[in-house]
Design an enzyme around this catalytic site. Structure first.
Site, PDB file in Angstrom:
ATOM      1  CE1 TYR A 129     -20.377   1.369  71.665  1.00  0.00           C
ATOM      2  CE2 TYR A 129     -20.288   2.385  72.723  1.00  0.00           C
ATOM      3  CZ  TYR A 129     -20.030   2.330  72.077  1.00  0.00           C
ATOM      4  OH  TYR A 129     -19.076   2.709  71.293  1.00  0.00           O
TER       5      TYR A 129
ATOM      6  CD  GLN B  54     -15.959  -4.083  68.119  1.00  0.00           C
ATOM      7  OE1 GLN B  54     -15.878  -4.787  66.987  1.00  0.00           O
ATOM      8  NE2 GLN B  54     -15.983  -3.005  68.346  1.00  0.00           N
ATOM      9  CG  ASP B  55     -19.895  -7.426  74.549  1.00  0.00           C
ATOM     10  OD1 ASP B  55     -20.768  -7.387  73.634  1.00  0.00           O
ATOM     11  OD2 ASP B  55     -19.815  -8.200  75.333  1.00  0.00           O
TER      12      ASP B  55
ATOM     13  CG  HIS C 195     -21.851   8.348  66.665  1.00  0.00           C
ATOM     14  ND1 HIS C 195     -21.412   9.211  67.896  1.00  0.00           N
ATOM     15  CD2 HIS C 195     -21.484   9.926  66.029  1.00  0.00           C
ATOM     16  CE1 HIS C 195     -20.568   9.646  68.627  1.00  0.00           C
ATOM     17  NE2 HIS C 195     -20.650  10.906  67.501  1.00  0.00           N
TER      18      HIS C 195
ATOM     19  CD  GLU D 232     -30.188 -14.619  82.842  1.00  0.00           C
ATOM     20  OE1 GLU D 232     -31.331 -14.133  82.439  1.00  0.00           O
ATOM     21  OE2 GLU D 232     -30.245 -16.132  82.753  1.00  0.00           O
TER      22      GLU D 232
ATOM     23  CE  LYS E 264     -17.120  10.691  65.361  1.00  0.00           C
ATOM     24  NZ  LYS E 264     -17.521   9.223  65.790  1.00  0.00           N
ATOM     25  CG  ASP E 265     -18.990  13.527  68.259  1.00  0.00           C
ATOM     26  OD1 ASP E 265     -19.517  12.675  67.411  1.00  0.00           O
ATOM     27  OD2 ASP E 265     -19.569  13.183  69.351  1.00  0.00           O
TER      28      ASP E 265
ATOM     29  NE  ARG F 281     -23.424 -14.620  97.175  1.00  0.00           N
ATOM     30  CZ  ARG F 281     -23.612 -15.586  96.762  1.00  0.00           C
ATOM     31  NH1 ARG F 281     -23.115 -16.761  96.055  1.00  0.00           N
ATOM     32  NH2 ARG F 281     -25.072 -16.047  96.480  1.00  0.00           N
TER      33      ARG F 281
ATOM     34  CE  LYS G  11     -24.166   2.680  67.962  1.00  0.00           C
ATOM     35  NZ  LYS G  11     -23.518   3.878  68.787  1.00  0.00           N
TER      36      LYS G  11
ATOM     37  CG  HIS H  35     -27.119   5.588  70.964  1.00  0.00           C
ATOM     38  ND1 HIS H  35     -25.969   5.295  70.958  1.00  0.00           N
ATOM     39  CD2 HIS H  35     -28.124   6.160  71.884  1.00  0.00           C
ATOM     40  CE1 HIS H  35     -26.027   4.694  72.481  1.00  0.00           C
ATOM     41  NE2 HIS H  35     -26.693   4.891  72.311  1.00  0.00           N
TER      42      HIS H  35
ATOM     43  NE  ARG I 267     -17.973   8.788  75.110  1.00  0.00           N
ATOM     44  CZ  ARG I 267     -16.160   8.813  75.096  1.00  0.00           C
ATOM     45  NH1 ARG I 267     -15.742   8.564  74.283  1.00  0.00           N
ATOM     46  NH2 ARG I 267     -15.240   8.701  75.926  1.00  0.00           N
TER      47      ARG I 267
END
Length: 182
Positions: free
Chosen positions: A131, A46-47, A61, A28, A168-169, A23, A71, A118, A58
């Site tokens: 994340y 938060q996810d 930061h 996990e 910003k970056d 299948r 994270k 990160h 990205r």
């Protein structure tokens, strides 16, 4: 799950156990019991998920206290080079970094605790990056360093001419001018 601490104390590469059959597969992606057993005590609040095209970078930061974030990062689709830079002032590895490839095939995850910058760059179009974080986003707490800082000398695994950055970056500071709050 297999937890492997990297060359920098506190950073862990996490390999989930996959159960495969005709299948597909199951695994996990987080287990409080397993993480506690590895000495990683995280209260996720938060996810987050992003979709990026090849070359989207990205980072680098972090957030300072009181909103510092740990994270737990992974790739659902595609692949990235993921980077964590130690910014803990009293650490023997201050300014050093770890680079890992995360992708939809290896299913590996990377634990990046507070005290690290990160960032990641996508190596394929339509990469989905997910994340969990231990603190909510707080614009006033944001800190960062330029992705291509020569003092950090990070090999992102991509031609620099292919990198796509946010405004910003593009304006982040150099590491030599960065004052770590950790």
């Amino acid at each position: 799950m297999t937890f492997t601490e990297t060359k920098i104390k506190g950073l862990f590469l996490i390999e989930p156990k996959l159960w495969r059959d005709d299948r597909g597969y199951f695994y996990e992606s987080y287990s409080k019991k397993a993480f506690d057993g590895a000495g990683i005590y995280a209260d996720f609040v938060q996810d987050n998920q992003s979709l990026s095209q090849k070359g989207a970078l990205r980072g680098l930061h972090a957030q300072r206290d009181p909103s510092a974030q740990g994270k737990l990062v992974r790739v659902i689709k595609g692949r990235v080079m993921d980077v964590a830079v130690d910014i803990r002032k009293n650490s023997s590895t201050y300014g050093e970094h770890v680079v890992v490839e995360l992708n939809e095939t290896n299913h590996n995850m990377f634990w990046v605790p507070a005290g690290f910058l990160h960032g990641f760059v996508t190596l394929e179009d339509d990469t989905i990056f997910a994340y969990k974080v231990t603190s909510l986003y707080d614009k006033a707490s944001e800190i960062g360093v330029l992705w291509n800082d020569q003092d950090l000398n990070i090999d992102w695994g991509i031609d620099p001419s292919e990198v796509i950055l946010s405004e910003k970056d593009k304006e982040l500071s150099l590491f030599k001018d960065f004052i770590s709050p950790f």
